[in-house]
Write a protein that holds these residues in place. Sequence first.
Motif, PDB file in Angstrom:
ATOM      1  N   ALA A  17       0.821  -1.206   0.000  1.00  0.00           N
ATOM      2  CA  ALA A  17       0.000   0.000   0.000  1.00  0.00           C
ATOM      3  C   ALA A  17       0.857   1.258   0.000  1.00  0.00           C
ATOM      4  CB  ALA A  17      -0.923  -0.002   1.214  1.00  0.00           C
ATOM      5  N   GLN A  18       2.107   1.139   0.444  1.00  0.00           N
ATOM      6  CA  GLN A  18       3.037   2.269   0.446  1.00  0.00           C
ATOM      7  C   GLN A  18       3.899   2.300  -0.821  1.00  0.00           C
ATOM      8  OE1 GLN A  18       2.892   4.571   2.902  1.00  0.00           O
ATOM      9  NE2 GLN A  18       1.162   3.346   3.639  1.00  0.00           N
ATOM     10  N   GLY A  19       3.638   1.362  -1.740  1.00  0.00           N
ATOM     11  CA  GLY A  19       4.391   1.327  -2.983  1.00  0.00           C
ATOM     12  C   GLY A  19       5.807   0.823  -2.826  1.00  0.00           C
ATOM     13  N   VAL A  20       6.056   0.013  -1.789  1.00  0.00           N
ATOM     14  CA  VAL A  20       7.406  -0.479  -1.505  1.00  0.00           C
ATOM     15  C   VAL A  20       7.489  -1.967  -1.840  1.00  0.00           C
ATOM     16  CG1 VAL A  20       9.116  -0.875   0.316  1.00  0.00           C
ATOM     17  CG2 VAL A  20       7.753   1.232   0.316  1.00  0.00           C
ATOM     18  N   PRO A  21       8.481  -2.388  -2.625  1.00  0.00           N
ATOM     19  CA  PRO A  21       8.661  -3.818  -2.907  1.00  0.00           C
ATOM     20  C   PRO A  21       9.041  -4.571  -1.630  1.00  0.00           C
ATOM     21  CG  PRO A  21       9.938  -2.452  -4.423  1.00  0.00           C
ATOM     22  CD  PRO A  21       9.470  -1.546  -3.328  1.00  0.00           C
ATOM     23  N   MET A  22       8.614  -5.828  -1.530  1.00  0.00           N
ATOM     24  CA  MET A  22       8.921  -6.634  -0.346  1.00  0.00           C
ATOM     25  C   MET A  22       9.227  -8.070  -0.723  1.00  0.00           C
ATOM     26  SD  MET A  22       6.520  -7.468   2.975  1.00  0.00           S
ATOM     27  CE  MET A  22       6.310  -9.254   3.112  1.00  0.00           C
ATOM     28  N   GLN A  23      10.217  -8.630  -0.034  1.00  0.00           N
ATOM     29  CA  GLN A  23      10.524 -10.052  -0.113  1.00  0.00           C
ATOM     30  C   GLN A  23      10.444 -10.611   1.303  1.00  0.00           C
ATOM     31  OE1 GLN A  23      14.456 -10.124  -1.863  1.00  0.00           O
ATOM     32  NE2 GLN A  23      13.632 -10.206  -3.936  1.00  0.00           N
ATOM     33  N   GLU A  24      10.226 -11.921   1.423  1.00  0.00           N
ATOM     34  CA  GLU A  24      10.182 -12.512   2.756  1.00  0.00           C
ATOM     35  C   GLU A  24      11.041 -13.754   2.828  1.00  0.00           C
ATOM     36  OE1 GLU A  24       6.119 -13.953   0.935  1.00  0.00           O
ATOM     37  OE2 GLU A  24       6.985 -11.967   1.221  1.00  0.00           O
ATOM     38  N   SER A  25      11.553 -14.015   4.028  1.00  0.00           N
ATOM     39  CA  SER A  25      12.380 -15.197   4.280  1.00  0.00           C
ATOM     40  C   SER A  25      11.902 -15.858   5.561  1.00  0.00           C
ATOM     41  CB  SER A  25      13.854 -14.808   4.430  1.00  0.00           C
ATOM     42  OG  SER A  25      14.345 -14.211   3.247  1.00  0.00           O
ATOM     43  N   LEU A  26      11.864 -17.190   5.528  1.00  0.00           N
ATOM     44  CA  LEU A  26      11.450 -17.980   6.687  1.00  0.00           C
ATOM     45  C   LEU A  26      12.578 -18.945   7.021  1.00  0.00           C
ATOM     46  CD1 LEU A  26       9.034 -18.480   8.585  1.00  0.00           C
ATOM     47  CD2 LEU A  26       8.257 -20.235   6.976  1.00  0.00           C
ATOM     48  N   ALA A  27      12.956 -19.012   8.302  1.00  0.00           N
ATOM     49  CA  ALA A  27      14.069 -19.870   8.705  1.00  0.00           C
ATOM     50  C   ALA A  27      13.724 -20.532  10.036  1.00  0.00           C
ATOM     51  CB  ALA A  27      15.352 -19.060   8.819  1.00  0.00           C
ATOM     52  N   TRP A  28      14.555 -21.517  10.396  1.00  0.00           N
ATOM     53  CA  TRP A  28      14.360 -22.259  11.654  1.00  0.00           C
ATOM     54  C   TRP A  28      15.656 -22.221  12.455  1.00  0.00           C
ATOM     55  CZ3 TRP A  28       9.607 -24.808  12.394  1.00  0.00           C
ATOM     56  CH2 TRP A  28       8.792 -24.915  11.260  1.00  0.00           C
ATOM     57  N   GLY A  29      15.541 -22.049  13.785  1.00  0.00           N
ATOM     58  CA  GLY A  29      16.715 -22.191  14.627  1.00  0.00           C
ATOM     59  C   GLY A  29      17.118 -20.926  15.353  1.00  0.00           C
ATOM     60  N   GLU A  30      18.417 -20.650  15.365  1.00  0.00           N
ATOM     61  CA  GLU A  30      18.971 -19.543  16.145  1.00  0.00           C
ATOM     62  C   GLU A  30      18.784 -18.218  15.410  1.00  0.00           C
ATOM     63  OE1 GLU A  30      23.223 -18.070  18.080  1.00  0.00           O
ATOM     64  OE2 GLU A  30      23.072 -20.038  17.109  1.00  0.00           O
ATOM     65  N   VAL A  31      18.154 -17.274  16.090  1.00  0.00           N
ATOM     66  CA  VAL A  31      17.789 -16.005  15.454  1.00  0.00           C
ATOM     67  C   VAL A  31      19.012 -15.244  14.975  1.00  0.00           C
ATOM     68  CG1 VAL A  31      16.671 -13.779  15.817  1.00  0.00           C
ATOM     69  CG2 VAL A  31      15.674 -15.850  16.807  1.00  0.00           C
ATOM     70  N   GLU A  32      19.980 -15.023  15.855  1.00  0.00           N
ATOM     71  CA  GLU A  32      21.133 -14.201  15.495  1.00  0.00           C
ATOM     72  C   GLU A  32      21.893 -14.789  14.311  1.00  0.00           C
ATOM     73  OE1 GLU A  32      25.252 -12.459  17.501  1.00  0.00           O
ATOM     74  OE2 GLU A  32      23.713 -13.375  18.770  1.00  0.00           O
ATOM     75  N   ALA A  33      22.065 -16.113  14.296  1.00  0.00           N
ATOM     76  CA  ALA A  33      22.798 -16.762  13.203  1.00  0.00           C
ATOM     77  C   ALA A  33      22.087 -16.564  11.871  1.00  0.00           C
ATOM     78  CB  ALA A  33      22.966 -18.252  13.498  1.00  0.00           C
ATOM     79  N   HIS A  34      20.757 -16.644  11.868  1.00  0.00           N
ATOM     80  CA  HIS A  34      20.017 -16.470  10.619  1.00  0.00           C
ATOM     81  C   HIS A  34      20.006 -15.010  10.162  1.00  0.00           C
ATOM     82  CE1 HIS A  34      18.614 -20.478   9.716  1.00  0.00           C
ATOM     83  NE2 HIS A  34      18.274 -20.661  10.976  1.00  0.00           N
ATOM     84  N   ILE A  35      20.025 -14.089  11.104  1.00  0.00           N
ATOM     85  CA  ILE A  35      20.114 -12.675  10.728  1.00  0.00           C
ATOM     86  C   ILE A  35      21.428 -12.419  10.011  1.00  0.00           C
ATOM     87  CG2 ILE A  35      20.289 -10.321  11.595  1.00  0.00           C
ATOM     88  CD1 ILE A  35      18.472 -11.200  13.922  1.00  0.00           C
ATOM     89  N   ILE A  36      22.517 -12.893  10.607  1.00  0.00           N
ATOM     90  CA  ILE A  36      23.832 -12.702  10.000  1.00  0.00           C
ATOM     91  C   ILE A  36      23.896 -13.390   8.644  1.00  0.00           C
ATOM     92  CG2 ILE A  36      26.295 -13.232  10.237  1.00  0.00           C
ATOM     93  CD1 ILE A  36      25.919 -12.928  13.271  1.00  0.00           C
ATOM     94  N   GLY A  37      23.362 -14.618   8.572  1.00  0.00           N
ATOM     95  CA  GLY A  37      23.367 -15.338   7.306  1.00  0.00           C
ATOM     96  C   GLY A  37      22.563 -14.628   6.240  1.00  0.00           C
ATOM     97  N   SER A  38      21.445 -14.041   6.636  1.00  0.00           N
ATOM     98  CA  SER A  38      20.610 -13.326   5.672  1.00  0.00           C
ATOM     99  C   SER A  38      21.327 -12.101   5.111  1.00  0.00           C
ATOM    100  CB  SER A  38      19.300 -12.904   6.338  1.00  0.00           C
ATOM    101  OG  SER A  38      18.464 -12.228   5.424  1.00  0.00           O
ATOM    102  N   THR A  39      22.051 -11.395   5.961  1.00  0.00           N
ATOM    103  CA  THR A  39      22.780 -10.209   5.476  1.00  0.00           C
ATOM    104  C   THR A  39      23.932 -10.588   4.563  1.00  0.00           C
ATOM    105  OG1 THR A  39      24.289 -10.153   7.394  1.00  0.00           O
ATOM    106  CG2 THR A  39      22.203  -8.948   7.578  1.00  0.00           C
ATOM    107  N   GLN A  40      24.455 -11.794   4.733  1.00  0.00           N
ATOM    108  CA  GLN A  40      25.541 -12.255   3.872  1.00  0.00           C
ATOM    109  C   GLN A  40      25.014 -12.778   2.531  1.00  0.00           C
ATOM    110  OE1 GLN A  40      27.318 -15.136   6.506  1.00  0.00           O
ATOM    111  NE2 GLN A  40      28.691 -13.633   7.446  1.00  0.00           N
ATOM    112  N   GLU A  41      23.810 -13.342   2.561  1.00  0.00           N
ATOM    113  CA  GLU A  41      23.233 -13.926   1.349  1.00  0.00           C
ATOM    114  C   GLU A  41      22.554 -12.881   0.473  1.00  0.00           C
ATOM    115  OE1 GLU A  41      19.974 -17.389   0.099  1.00  0.00           O
ATOM    116  OE2 GLU A  41      20.514 -17.050   2.201  1.00  0.00           O
ATOM    117  N   HIS A  42      21.966 -11.859   1.091  1.00  0.00           N
ATOM    118  CA  HIS A  42      21.209 -10.856   0.351  1.00  0.00           C
ATOM    119  C   HIS A  42      21.794  -9.469   0.611  1.00  0.00           C
ATOM    120  CE1 HIS A  42      18.060 -13.867  -0.328  1.00  0.00           C
ATOM    121  NE2 HIS A  42      18.144 -14.158   0.958  1.00  0.00           N
ATOM    122  N   GLN A  43      21.665  -8.607  -0.376  1.00  0.00           N
ATOM    123  CA  GLN A  43      22.067  -7.224  -0.190  1.00  0.00           C
ATOM    124  C   GLN A  43      21.260  -6.600   0.952  1.00  0.00           C
ATOM    125  OE1 GLN A  43      24.458  -5.199  -1.580  1.00  0.00           O
ATOM    126  NE2 GLN A  43      23.754  -3.805   0.019  1.00  0.00           N
TER     127      GLN A  43
END
Length: 290
Positions: free
Chosen positions: A225-251
């Motif tokens: 509704a704000q005209g902003v593109p969005m992607q989503e990711s779903l993961a399992w396990g340790e939050v901090e590790a997946h956050i770091i992994g997401s920043t390494q995998e995606h811009q």
Amino acid sequence: MHILIPLDGSAFAESAIEPAAALLRRSADPASLTLLRIVGYSAVHYDLTGFAPVINESAYQAALEGGQDYLAHVATRRPLHGIRVATSTQMGSAIAADICQAARDLGADLIMLASHTRTGVAHFVLGSVAEAVLRDAPVPTLILHRDGAAFPALDRDEPLTILVLLDGTPMAEAALAPAVRLAAQMRGAIRVLRVLPAHADTATDQRLVAEARADFARVRAVVAAQGVPMQESLAWGEVEAHIIGSTQEHQTDLIAIATHGRTGLDQWREGSITLALLHHLPLPLLVVHP
């Protein structure tokens, strides 16, 4: 968008100026910036020898004038050319609380500051103004890491991408609106990340996935509704590790997260994803206190 930048006279604190100017130049909305200098009473109470001089009104006035002269000089720097800049100098005794109050009084949309991100004994003894501000700030706080890359990136054409951390609670979702607003102003994009607990049984896993997908669909409608593109990711396990992994995998240019603002033993017992990211991930952090 109105950005507030607290300065203490150091080159390190001033390192927030150029990124703020770059953000404001990208903004689709009218943009302005306020440079804030809190002059501590201790700076007036004691001279360099450690002895307390005679204090009168003129001493405080001289301290305020010195702070204002400093801000007036900073406001003329090249990165701020063409940007509407105001300055404010105040006496104060609790720097972080004074910054938060100034944000209220000045109607700032965003506080932006650099963090030393100290750890260990040095952090325990010296504390952190940035951490104190993010716990109590009435507006989102954008904290820059001293070891991070230039922000926003000026050497690529891709839109500014903000990673928003969700967990299915209204508190976590409090970070979404400011992140979407910033993305819309900067013609950027949103990526939401939901980390589910480690696998339990099949029925529980299916229920959690269904709930997460439903949340994604609801959030996607709000963001679209704000005209902003969005992607989503779903993961399992340790939050901090997946956050770091997401920043390494995606811009990822910026991480947006809501915080409980816990302090003391509560923070020590329960841990803090926000502080872990602040201390261990060299990316700017947009922190929202619901």
